[in-house]
Write a protein that holds these residues in place. Sequence first.
Motif, PDB file in Angstrom:
ATOM      1  N   LYS A 131       0.515  -1.636  -0.053  1.00  0.00           N
ATOM      2  CA  LYS A 131      -0.238   0.200  -0.306  1.00  0.00           C
ATOM      3  C   LYS A 131       1.122   1.228  -0.681  1.00  0.00           C
ATOM      4  O   LYS A 131      -0.068   2.301  -0.695  1.00  0.00           O
ATOM      5  CB  LYS A 131      -1.132  -0.279   0.911  1.00  0.00           C
ATOM      6  CG  LYS A 131      -1.866   1.578   1.303  1.00  0.00           C
ATOM      7  CD  LYS A 131      -2.670   0.693   2.408  1.00  0.00           C
ATOM      8  CE  LYS A 131      -3.744   2.045   2.209  1.00  0.00           C
ATOM      9  NZ  LYS A 131      -4.978   1.970   3.395  1.00  0.00           N
TER      10      LYS A 131
ATOM     11  N   ASN B 112       1.228   4.767  -3.357  1.00  0.00           N
ATOM     12  CA  ASN B 112       1.062   6.128  -2.218  1.00  0.00           C
ATOM     13  C   ASN B 112       2.713   7.172  -2.653  1.00  0.00           C
ATOM     14  O   ASN B 112       2.402   8.106  -3.120  1.00  0.00           O
ATOM     15  CB  ASN B 112       0.733   6.305  -0.502  1.00  0.00           C
ATOM     16  CG  ASN B 112      -0.965   5.386  -0.425  1.00  0.00           C
ATOM     17  OD1 ASN B 112      -1.587   5.837  -0.803  1.00  0.00           O
ATOM     18  ND2 ASN B 112      -0.295   4.935   0.956  1.00  0.00           N
TER      19      ASN B 112
ATOM     20  N   ASN C 179      -3.654  14.547  -7.163  1.00  0.00           N
ATOM     21  CA  ASN C 179      -4.492  15.107  -6.783  1.00  0.00           C
ATOM     22  C   ASN C 179      -5.850  14.382  -6.268  1.00  0.00           C
ATOM     23  O   ASN C 179      -6.690  14.839  -6.234  1.00  0.00           O
ATOM     24  CB  ASN C 179      -4.175  16.572  -6.857  1.00  0.00           C
ATOM     25  CG  ASN C 179      -2.848  17.365  -6.243  1.00  0.00           C
ATOM     26  OD1 ASN C 179      -2.054  16.849  -5.352  1.00  0.00           O
ATOM     27  ND2 ASN C 179      -2.144  17.869  -7.119  1.00  0.00           N
ATOM     28  N   LYS C 180      -6.639  15.158  -7.678  1.00  0.00           N
ATOM     29  CA  LYS C 180      -7.702  14.709  -8.146  1.00  0.00           C
ATOM     30  C   LYS C 180      -8.039  13.104  -8.203  1.00  0.00           C
ATOM     31  O   LYS C 180      -9.481  12.481  -7.201  1.00  0.00           O
ATOM     32  CB  LYS C 180      -8.646  15.360  -9.141  1.00  0.00           C
ATOM     33  CG  LYS C 180      -8.266  16.656  -9.387  1.00  0.00           C
ATOM     34  CD  LYS C 180      -8.358  17.298 -10.767  1.00  0.00           C
ATOM     35  CE  LYS C 180      -8.981  19.077 -10.855  1.00  0.00           C
ATOM     36  NZ  LYS C 180      -9.317  19.541 -12.216  1.00  0.00           N
TER      37      LYS C 180
ATOM     38  N   LYS D 294      -6.251  11.299  -6.601  1.00  0.00           N
ATOM     39  CA  LYS D 294      -5.765  10.601  -5.098  1.00  0.00           C
ATOM     40  C   LYS D 294      -6.842   9.030  -4.714  1.00  0.00           C
ATOM     41  O   LYS D 294      -6.732   8.265  -4.212  1.00  0.00           O
ATOM     42  CB  LYS D 294      -5.064  11.551  -4.570  1.00  0.00           C
ATOM     43  CG  LYS D 294      -4.899  10.286  -3.037  1.00  0.00           C
ATOM     44  CD  LYS D 294      -3.686  11.812  -2.412  1.00  0.00           C
ATOM     45  CE  LYS D 294      -3.611  11.604  -1.321  1.00  0.00           C
ATOM     46  NZ  LYS D 294      -4.308  11.521   0.170  1.00  0.00           N
ATOM     47  N   ASP D 295      -7.887   9.857  -4.252  1.00  0.00           N
ATOM     48  CA  ASP D 295      -8.945   9.110  -3.699  1.00  0.00           C
ATOM     49  C   ASP D 295     -10.274   8.000  -4.393  1.00  0.00           C
ATOM     50  O   ASP D 295      -9.549   7.383  -3.757  1.00  0.00           O
ATOM     51  CB  ASP D 295     -10.121  10.158  -3.189  1.00  0.00           C
ATOM     52  CG  ASP D 295      -9.759  11.770  -2.258  1.00  0.00           C
ATOM     53  OD1 ASP D 295      -8.697  11.220  -1.580  1.00  0.00           O
ATOM     54  OD2 ASP D 295     -10.423  12.432  -1.954  1.00  0.00           O
ATOM     55  N   LEU D 296      -9.414   8.885  -5.755  1.00  0.00           N
ATOM     56  CA  LEU D 296     -10.132   7.550  -5.884  1.00  0.00           C
ATOM     57  C   LEU D 296      -9.295   6.213  -6.419  1.00  0.00           C
ATOM     58  O   LEU D 296      -9.189   5.233  -6.397  1.00  0.00           O
ATOM     59  CB  LEU D 296     -10.973   7.324  -7.523  1.00  0.00           C
ATOM     60  CG  LEU D 296     -11.086   6.307  -8.875  1.00  0.00           C
ATOM     61  CD1 LEU D 296     -12.667   7.259  -8.457  1.00  0.00           C
ATOM     62  CD2 LEU D 296     -11.200   7.356 -10.537  1.00  0.00           C
TER      63      LEU D 296
ATOM     64  N   GLU E 151      -6.737   4.843  -4.266  1.00  0.00           N
ATOM     65  CA  GLU E 151      -6.837   4.791  -3.121  1.00  0.00           C
ATOM     66  C   GLU E 151      -7.774   3.628  -1.784  1.00  0.00           C
ATOM     67  O   GLU E 151      -7.763   2.789  -1.692  1.00  0.00           O
ATOM     68  CB  GLU E 151      -6.460   5.718  -1.980  1.00  0.00           C
ATOM     69  CG  GLU E 151      -5.172   6.578  -1.662  1.00  0.00           C
ATOM     70  CD  GLU E 151      -5.643   7.198  -0.757  1.00  0.00           C
ATOM     71  OE1 GLU E 151      -6.174   8.681  -0.310  1.00  0.00           O
ATOM     72  OE2 GLU E 151      -4.014   8.294  -0.214  1.00  0.00           O
ATOM     73  N   GLU E 152      -9.127   4.696  -2.889  1.00  0.00           N
ATOM     74  CA  GLU E 152     -10.538   3.674  -2.387  1.00  0.00           C
ATOM     75  C   GLU E 152     -10.332   2.598  -3.587  1.00  0.00           C
ATOM     76  O   GLU E 152     -10.782   1.215  -2.661  1.00  0.00           O
ATOM     77  CB  GLU E 152     -11.677   3.800  -3.099  1.00  0.00           C
ATOM     78  CG  GLU E 152     -13.069   3.606  -3.046  1.00  0.00           C
ATOM     79  CD  GLU E 152     -14.276   4.498  -3.029  1.00  0.00           C
ATOM     80  OE1 GLU E 152     -15.440   4.276  -2.578  1.00  0.00           O
ATOM     81  OE2 GLU E 152     -14.134   6.175  -3.165  1.00  0.00           O
ATOM     82  N   TYR E 153     -10.333   2.493  -4.577  1.00  0.00           N
ATOM     83  CA  TYR E 153     -10.726   1.263  -5.687  1.00  0.00           C
ATOM     84  C   TYR E 153      -9.104  -0.095  -5.459  1.00  0.00           C
ATOM     85  O   TYR E 153      -9.030  -0.708  -5.541  1.00  0.00           O
ATOM     86  CB  TYR E 153     -10.665   2.035  -6.983  1.00  0.00           C
ATOM     87  CG  TYR E 153     -12.292   2.349  -7.679  1.00  0.00           C
ATOM     88  CD1 TYR E 153     -13.413   1.942  -5.768  1.00  0.00           C
ATOM     89  CD2 TYR E 153     -12.194   3.463  -8.248  1.00  0.00           C
ATOM     90  CE1 TYR E 153     -14.728   2.306  -6.499  1.00  0.00           C
ATOM     91  CE2 TYR E 153     -14.036   4.187  -7.824  1.00  0.00           C
ATOM     92  CZ  TYR E 153     -14.484   3.517  -7.731  1.00  0.00           C
ATOM     93  OH  TYR E 153     -15.955   3.666  -7.188  1.00  0.00           O
TER      94      TYR E 153
ATOM     95  N   ASP F  50      -3.543  14.013 -13.661  1.00  0.00           N
ATOM     96  CA  ASP F  50      -5.024  13.806 -13.046  1.00  0.00           C
ATOM     97  C   ASP F  50      -5.749  13.974 -14.551  1.00  0.00           C
ATOM     98  O   ASP F  50      -6.480  13.283 -14.953  1.00  0.00           O
ATOM     99  CB  ASP F  50      -4.914  15.993 -12.517  1.00  0.00           C
ATOM    100  CG  ASP F  50      -5.408  15.315 -10.944  1.00  0.00           C
ATOM    101  OD1 ASP F  50      -5.494  13.750 -10.365  1.00  0.00           O
ATOM    102  OD2 ASP F  50      -4.617  16.295 -10.148  1.00  0.00           O
TER     103      ASP F  50
ATOM    104  N   ASP G  27     -13.287   2.467 -13.339  1.00  0.00           N
ATOM    105  CA  ASP G  27     -12.881   2.971 -12.381  1.00  0.00           C
ATOM    106  C   ASP G  27     -11.700   2.185 -12.205  1.00  0.00           C
ATOM    107  O   ASP G  27     -10.201   2.291 -11.898  1.00  0.00           O
ATOM    108  CB  ASP G  27     -13.395   4.401 -11.508  1.00  0.00           C
ATOM    109  CG  ASP G  27     -13.849   5.014 -12.196  1.00  0.00           C
ATOM    110  OD1 ASP G  27     -13.527   5.918 -13.332  1.00  0.00           O
ATOM    111  OD2 ASP G  27     -14.512   6.010 -11.411  1.00  0.00           O
TER     112      ASP G  27
END
Length: 322
Positions: free
Chosen positions: A200, A204, A213-214, A216-218, A220-222, A265, A298
């Motif tokens: 992991k 990161n 940046n945009k 990043k969340d996608l 980390e989640e998927y 991004d 995604d």
Amino acid sequence: MNRTEYYNYIDEKLHTLALRIDTNGKLNMLHLHMHSESFYLHLLNLLYGYKLENLNKSLQNVAAIDLIDHKNKIIIQVSATSTKAKVESALEKKIIKQFPSYKFMFLSISKNASKLRNNNFRNPHGISFSPASDILDVKSILNEVLQKDMTAQKGVYALIRDELGNEVDVVKLNSNLAMIINILAKEKWSDDCQSDPVHKFEINRKISHNQLNKAKDLIEEYSLYHGKVDSKYSEFDSMASNKSSSVLATIKREYIKVKDTGSSDDVFFSVIDVLKTKVVESANYSQIPIDELELCLDILVVDAFIRCKIMENPEGYKYAAS
């Protein structure tokens, strides 16, 4: 016709014109060159908002300058010869002195000019000229088309269709990409099928390295579905060899096409958009709600990110499934 089809059609026609100019005899080449001046005048005006006109209308057989925009103060030489000597020959012409406040641009209509941009040029009259941005070719123009919205692309398409040829006849074909999407669409993507990737920290680190940046969340989640995607790829490969490899190769190919077109991004989400079009266009795609399709894509692109197929890897990056 969708965005990808417009772009591919424009690509095909511009390269076909370039090939004709590059290979025809001198008589035909002169005719094609004159036609190209007129064609690119309208194309550049459409793409960049220029007000170009053909200088030969007011001054016959002007050396060094073919197109001129008095409002934006631009002069352009259109040439089938893409060499340092050709550019310097234009910059040295006396007529250049008549336009001291203008910018000089060079348009190569039959050769890739990427290496030409790296040269230093003699510029005896000191006209504004930056090789990196002021030397255009088919590739740079296509990159500009790629960044336009659909309305603007339709305008470019209409111009090229009218000037260079008829509409492309699109035939839908099967694709392994659509097949894996069909498989993923049948799965439940809930918390009970999530698991932390082995490395992991490495994921990161790659996110930071690419300044995402945009996205990043996608990611980390998927990335938590990476293990399940890996098992689905294994099932996919049981149908026939190289199926998962061909899907990952498709994702990588589309990434390479857009990697230099914007921020990290923008590139990441552009890959998803292009793949969405490819899936929908495939003959074997089993239609699902758009939000479900986007979810599957995604997850698939995040998995490709982890597997080193898209975006740059930081030094010593360890593939998360190793």
